[in-house]
Design an enzyme around this catalytic site. Structure first.
Site, PDB file in Angstrom:
ATOM      1  CG  LEU A 128      -1.946  -1.178   1.229  1.00  0.00           C
ATOM      2  CD1 LEU A 128      -2.827  -1.069   2.464  1.00  0.00           C
ATOM      3  CD2 LEU A 128      -2.764  -1.279  -0.037  1.00  0.00           C
ATOM      4  CG  HIS A 129       5.101   1.412   0.856  1.00  0.00           C
ATOM      5  ND1 HIS A 129       5.095   0.051   1.057  1.00  0.00           N
ATOM      6  CD2 HIS A 129       6.143   1.684   0.043  1.00  0.00           C
ATOM      7  CE1 HIS A 129       6.108  -0.476   0.395  1.00  0.00           C
ATOM      8  NE2 HIS A 129       6.761   0.490  -0.234  1.00  0.00           N
ATOM      9  CG  ASP A 130       5.322   0.915  -3.611  1.00  0.00           C
ATOM     10  OD1 ASP A 130       6.145   1.726  -3.148  1.00  0.00           O
ATOM     11  OD2 ASP A 130       5.572  -0.279  -3.779  1.00  0.00           O
TER      12      ASP A 130
END
Length: 135
Positions: free
Chosen positions: A95-97
């Site tokens: 999700l951080h991307d």
């Protein structure tokens, strides 16, 4: 690797008494799935990974001696639905991307493939907006 080793205890996977299945979205080397499946004979795993990465993932699973309990399902998590009837869906370092809208879509797809009572598991490194200052 230490995060993968702690996953079974963090989720109570060692205590499963009935067959359950973990889906590892974009699981790459399958390290999380391998550690989870090794922790309990009642747990099986599916790694959802790009077609061109699938042979590498299968190699890691085979080296771990778990080809009979972990399968690799080819697919693109942006464009394809996830395999159904999962008890756990793991989104690890995914999700951080991506922007919030994309993340919400991935979380919704994760929820939609769960059996009743299933769980979506999110494991992320929290990064500062300025990655150079993140620790």
């Amino acid at each position: 690797y230490c995060c993968a080793e702690s996953l079974p205890d963090a989720l109570g996977l060692r205590d499963l008494s009935e067959p359950k299945t973990l889906l590892d979205v974009g699981g790459g080397s399958a390290i999380y799935t391998i550690e989870a499946v090794k922790s309990n004979p009642n747990l099986s795993g599916v790694v959802f990974e790009l077609e061109n990465i699938k042979p590498l993932t299968e190699e890691f699973v085979e080296e771990a001696g778990l080809s009979d309990r972990i399968s690799v399902c080819p697919g693109d998590f942006f464009t394809e639905d996830f395999p159904k009837k999962m008890n756990y869906v793991l989104l690890s370092n995914i999700l951080h991307d991506w922007p919030d809208e994309t993340n919400l879509e991935l979380i919704e797809k994760s929820y939609n493939c769960l059996e009743p009572g299933g769980q979506v598991i999110i494991s992320e490194l929290l990064l500062d907006d300025d990655v150079k200052n993140s620790t």
